[in-house]
Design a protein around this motif. Structure first.
Motif, PDB file in Angstrom:
ATOM      1  N   CYS A  34       0.834  -1.211   0.000  1.00  0.00           N
ATOM      2  CA  CYS A  34       0.000   0.000   0.000  1.00  0.00           C
ATOM      3  C   CYS A  34       0.863   1.253   0.000  1.00  0.00           C
ATOM      4  O   CYS A  34       0.577   2.213  -0.716  1.00  0.00           O
ATOM      5  CB  CYS A  34      -0.938   0.012   1.209  1.00  0.00           C
ATOM      6  SG  CYS A  34      -2.303  -1.136   1.067  1.00  0.00           S
ATOM      7  N   ARG A  35       1.918   1.235   0.779  1.00  0.00           N
ATOM      8  CA  ARG A  35       2.811   2.394   0.854  1.00  0.00           C
ATOM      9  C   ARG A  35       3.496   2.636  -0.493  1.00  0.00           C
ATOM     10  O   ARG A  35       3.585   3.763  -0.969  1.00  0.00           O
ATOM     11  CB  ARG A  35       3.844   2.167   1.945  1.00  0.00           C
ATOM     12  CG  ARG A  35       4.751   3.340   2.143  1.00  0.00           C
ATOM     13  CD  ARG A  35       5.673   3.129   3.304  1.00  0.00           C
ATOM     14  NE  ARG A  35       6.528   4.284   3.416  1.00  0.00           N
ATOM     15  CZ  ARG A  35       6.850   4.864   4.535  1.00  0.00           C
ATOM     16  NH1 ARG A  35       6.412   4.375   5.670  1.00  0.00           N
ATOM     17  NH2 ARG A  35       7.633   5.906   4.546  1.00  0.00           N
ATOM     18  N   LEU A  36       3.997   1.568  -1.108  1.00  0.00           N
ATOM     19  CA  LEU A  36       4.660   1.699  -2.402  1.00  0.00           C
ATOM     20  C   LEU A  36       3.693   2.192  -3.479  1.00  0.00           C
ATOM     21  O   LEU A  36       4.037   3.072  -4.276  1.00  0.00           O
ATOM     22  CB  LEU A  36       5.288   0.367  -2.815  1.00  0.00           C
ATOM     23  CG  LEU A  36       6.483  -0.073  -1.971  1.00  0.00           C
ATOM     24  CD1 LEU A  36       6.813  -1.538  -2.235  1.00  0.00           C
ATOM     25  CD2 LEU A  36       7.685   0.809  -2.245  1.00  0.00           C
ATOM     26  N   CYS A  37       2.501   1.647  -3.508  1.00  0.00           N
ATOM     27  CA  CYS A  37       1.501   2.080  -4.493  1.00  0.00           C
ATOM     28  C   CYS A  37       1.103   3.537  -4.273  1.00  0.00           C
ATOM     29  O   CYS A  37       0.910   4.287  -5.233  1.00  0.00           O
ATOM     30  CB  CYS A  37       0.274   1.172  -4.445  1.00  0.00           C
ATOM     31  SG  CYS A  37       0.586  -0.472  -5.118  1.00  0.00           S
ATOM     32  N   ALA A  38       1.009   3.963  -3.028  1.00  0.00           N
ATOM     33  CA  ALA A  38       0.666   5.358  -2.726  1.00  0.00           C
ATOM     34  C   ALA A  38       1.748   6.318  -3.215  1.00  0.00           C
ATOM     35  O   ALA A  38       1.462   7.475  -3.525  1.00  0.00           O
ATOM     36  CB  ALA A  38       0.445   5.532  -1.230  1.00  0.00           C
ATOM     37  N   MET A  39       2.989   5.839  -3.302  1.00  0.00           N
ATOM     38  CA  MET A  39       4.092   6.665  -3.809  1.00  0.00           C
ATOM     39  C   MET A  39       4.199   6.606  -5.330  1.00  0.00           C
ATOM     40  O   MET A  39       5.096   7.195  -5.911  1.00  0.00           O
ATOM     41  CB  MET A  39       5.419   6.218  -3.185  1.00  0.00           C
ATOM     42  CG  MET A  39       5.541   6.567  -1.722  1.00  0.00           C
ATOM     43  SD  MET A  39       7.189   6.229  -1.084  1.00  0.00           S
ATOM     44  CE  MET A  39       7.076   4.496  -0.712  1.00  0.00           C
ATOM     45  N   GLY A  40       3.305   5.867  -5.983  1.00  0.00           N
ATOM     46  CA  GLY A  40       3.329   5.773  -7.441  1.00  0.00           C
ATOM     47  C   GLY A  40       4.171   4.632  -7.971  1.00  0.00           C
ATOM     48  O   GLY A  40       4.362   4.503  -9.172  1.00  0.00           O
ATOM     49  N   LEU A  41       4.683   3.798  -7.089  1.00  0.00           N
ATOM     50  CA  LEU A  41       5.510   2.658  -7.487  1.00  0.00           C
ATOM     51  C   LEU A  41       4.619   1.429  -7.637  1.00  0.00           C
ATOM     52  O   LEU A  41       4.453   0.642  -6.718  1.00  0.00           O
ATOM     53  CB  LEU A  41       6.609   2.414  -6.448  1.00  0.00           C
ATOM     54  CG  LEU A  41       7.610   3.551  -6.313  1.00  0.00           C
ATOM     55  CD1 LEU A  41       8.376   3.450  -5.008  1.00  0.00           C
ATOM     56  CD2 LEU A  41       8.561   3.561  -7.483  1.00  0.00           C
ATOM     57  N   VAL A  66      11.832  10.047  -5.486  1.00  0.00           N
ATOM     58  CA  VAL A  66      11.379   9.343  -4.289  1.00  0.00           C
ATOM     59  C   VAL A  66      12.594   8.685  -3.659  1.00  0.00           C
ATOM     60  O   VAL A  66      13.397   8.058  -4.354  1.00  0.00           O
ATOM     61  CB  VAL A  66      10.311   8.267  -4.643  1.00  0.00           C
ATOM     62  CG1 VAL A  66       9.890   7.508  -3.410  1.00  0.00           C
ATOM     63  CG2 VAL A  66       9.112   8.902  -5.320  1.00  0.00           C
ATOM     64  N   VAL A  67      12.738   8.846  -2.352  1.00  0.00           N
ATOM     65  CA  VAL A  67      13.845   8.221  -1.638  1.00  0.00           C
ATOM     66  C   VAL A  67      13.282   7.096  -0.773  1.00  0.00           C
ATOM     67  O   VAL A  67      12.379   7.313   0.026  1.00  0.00           O
ATOM     68  CB  VAL A  67      14.596   9.249  -0.766  1.00  0.00           C
ATOM     69  CG1 VAL A  67      15.732   8.575  -0.014  1.00  0.00           C
ATOM     70  CG2 VAL A  67      15.132  10.381  -1.631  1.00  0.00           C
TER      71      VAL A  67
END
Length: 81
Positions: A34-41, A66-67
């Motif tokens: 969920c966190r990765l998808c929220a960052m566009g990844l 993104v870091v």
């Protein structure tokens, strides 16, 4: 005889700086996904590695930098474009 070489998915941290890769999948639990998808990844997205040394991993995705910490970056499986 021609060999068909298929690039295997590797962790994002396995690619050198400047590599252009496509996200293949995640090797992570629900919260990390969920966190990765929220960052566009998301799977299928192209990213460029800005830095990938011993510290955090910097990637350029969808026009933004993104870091990611090494632990989270290790959970992203990608293939060279």
């Amino acid at each position: 005889m021609t060999q068909n070489i298929v690039a295997e998915a590797r962790p994002l941290t396995a690619f050198p700086k400047g590599s252009k890769v496509t996200i293949h999948s995640f090797c992570a639990g629900g919260k990390a996904r969920c966190r990765l998808c929220a960052m566009g990844l998301t799977p299928g997205t192209s990213v460029e590695l800005g830095s990938n040394g011993s510290g955090p991993c910097r990637v350029k995705v969808r026009g933004a930098d993104v870091v990611l910490g090494r632990g989270l970056a290790d959970k992203i499986l990608a293939k060279l474009m």
